[in-house]
Scaffold this motif. Sequence first.
Motif, short mmCIF file in Angstrom:
data_model
loop_
_atom_site.label_atom_id
_atom_site.label_comp_id
_atom_site.label_asym_id
_atom_site.label_seq_id
_atom_site.Cartn_x
_atom_site.Cartn_y
_atom_site.Cartn_z
N TRP A 217 0.47 -1.16 0.24
CA TRP A 217 0.00 -0.39 0.16
C TRP A 217 0.50 1.24 -0.07
O TRP A 217 0.71 2.01 -0.86
CB TRP A 217 -1.36 0.12 1.54
CG TRP A 217 -2.37 1.50 1.64
CD1 TRP A 217 -2.84 1.88 1.04
CD2 TRP A 217 -1.49 2.39 1.87
NE1 TRP A 217 -3.35 2.76 0.85
CE2 TRP A 217 -2.27 3.22 2.26
CE3 TRP A 217 -0.17 2.29 3.14
CZ2 TRP A 217 -2.17 4.77 2.88
CZ3 TRP A 217 -0.31 3.47 3.86
CH2 TRP A 217 -1.51 4.11 3.67
N SER A 218 1.89 1.18 1.30
CA SER A 218 3.17 3.06 0.82
C SER A 218 3.56 2.72 -0.28
O SER A 218 4.26 3.69 -1.39
CB SER A 218 3.77 2.34 2.40
OG SER A 218 4.86 1.54 2.11
N LEU A 219 3.94 1.33 -1.16
CA LEU A 219 4.55 1.38 -2.93
C LEU A 219 3.51 2.48 -3.55
O LEU A 219 3.74 3.39 -4.47
CB LEU A 219 5.29 1.20 -3.22
CG LEU A 219 6.58 0.56 -2.84
CD1 LEU A 219 6.72 -1.28 -2.65
CD2 LEU A 219 7.69 1.23 -2.51
N ASN A 220 2.40 1.76 -3.35
CA ASN A 220 1.64 1.68 -4.63
C ASN A 220 1.06 3.90 -4.14
O ASN A 220 0.35 4.67 -5.15
CB ASN A 220 0.47 1.60 -4.90
CG ASN A 220 0.58 0.27 -5.32
OD1 ASN A 220 1.26 -0.20 -5.97
ND2 ASN A 220 0.20 -0.93 -4.85
N GLY A 221 1.48 4.54 -2.53
CA GLY A 221 -0.15 5.61 -2.10
C GLY A 221 1.31 6.62 -2.30
O GLY A 221 0.96 7.50 -1.55
N ASN A 222 2.67 6.45 -3.17
CA ASN A 222 3.63 7.54 -2.67
C ASN A 222 4.40 7.14 -1.34
O ASN A 222 4.75 9.02 -1.14
CB ASN A 222 3.80 8.48 -3.37
CG ASN A 222 4.12 8.62 -5.20
OD1 ASN A 222 4.02 7.83 -5.36
ND2 ASN A 222 3.19 8.47 -5.64
N HIS A 223 4.28 6.84 -0.59
CA HIS A 223 4.81 7.11 1.16
C HIS A 223 6.30 6.34 1.10
O HIS A 223 6.33 5.20 1.17
CB HIS A 223 3.85 6.29 1.93
CG HIS A 223 2.29 7.12 1.88
ND1 HIS A 223 1.76 8.27 2.89
CD2 HIS A 223 1.03 6.39 1.16
CE1 HIS A 223 0.41 8.10 1.96
NE2 HIS A 223 0.32 6.93 1.72
N ASP A 224 7.06 7.11 1.44
CA ASP A 224 8.39 6.52 1.08
C ASP A 224 9.09 6.26 1.93
O ASP A 224 9.07 4.99 2.33
CB ASP A 224 9.32 7.57 0.41
CG ASP A 224 9.00 8.04 -1.61
OD1 ASP A 224 8.14 7.49 -1.79
OD2 ASP A 224 9.02 9.09 -1.34
N VAL A 225 8.80 6.85 3.29
CA VAL A 225 9.31 6.59 4.34
C VAL A 225 8.95 5.18 5.01
O VAL A 225 9.54 4.34 6.04
CB VAL A 225 9.03 7.32 5.13
CG1 VAL A 225 9.82 7.58 6.97
CG2 VAL A 225 10.03 8.47 4.67
N LEU A 226 7.01 5.37 5.20
CA LEU A 226 7.08 3.63 5.14
C LEU A 226 7.04 2.83 4.38
O LEU A 226 7.20 1.44 4.93
CB LEU A 226 5.07 3.92 5.25
CG LEU A 226 4.24 3.58 6.29
CD1 LEU A 226 4.56 3.27 7.19
CD2 LEU A 226 2.73 3.04 5.69
N ALA A 227 6.98 2.71 2.88
CA ALA A 227 7.70 1.64 2.81
C ALA A 227 8.82 1.29 2.62
O ALA A 227 9.27 0.24 2.77
CB ALA A 227 7.71 2.72 1.08
N LEU A 228 9.55 2.82 2.79
CA LEU A 228 11.02 1.49 3.33
C LEU A 228 11.26 1.14 4.73
O LEU A 228 12.58 0.18 5.12
CB LEU A 228 12.02 3.20 3.56
CG LEU A 228 14.06 2.73 3.95
CD1 LEU A 228 14.16 1.78 2.93
CD2 LEU A 228 14.45 4.18 4.88
N VAL A 229 9.90 1.87 5.74
CA VAL A 229 10.17 0.74 7.01
C VAL A 229 9.63 -0.22 6.95
O VAL A 229 9.96 -1.70 7.47
CB VAL A 229 10.10 1.79 8.25
CG1 VAL A 229 9.30 1.17 9.23
CG2 VAL A 229 10.16 3.05 8.11
#
Length: 119
Positions: A22-34
């Motif tokens: 979800w974070s990758l598709n929603g451009n939430h970079d920090v959340l996608a990294l963690v």
Amino acid sequence: MSHRPLALVSVLAAGDYLLWNWSLNGNHDVLALVSGLTLPPLAIACIWLFALSAMRLLAHTVNRSRPQARRVPEVRVSQGVREATPSSGASDLAEGEDGERGLMAPAEAPSRSRGELAA
């Protein structure tokens, strides 16, 4: 054996994967990294616990399929000489003249009168 750790880690891994996706598709970079950094250890733990549970289940089914051994009477008393059975300890056995173990020496046998029964 409890399956709670396997269930807990599986739910955490699935939730982390869904959060990462979800974070990758929603451009939430920090959340996608963690969530992407925590996903591999959770996946490895999930696979490890699944394999461990499968091996325990396999061992349990193999042990249940073995036939149960019959119980052997512990002691047979005959004319003052006690014969050793597999359930008696090696310290109770005395060597015979030919070096073979199996009979207790008559002096070590318990003294009982012919009319007395063993309890």
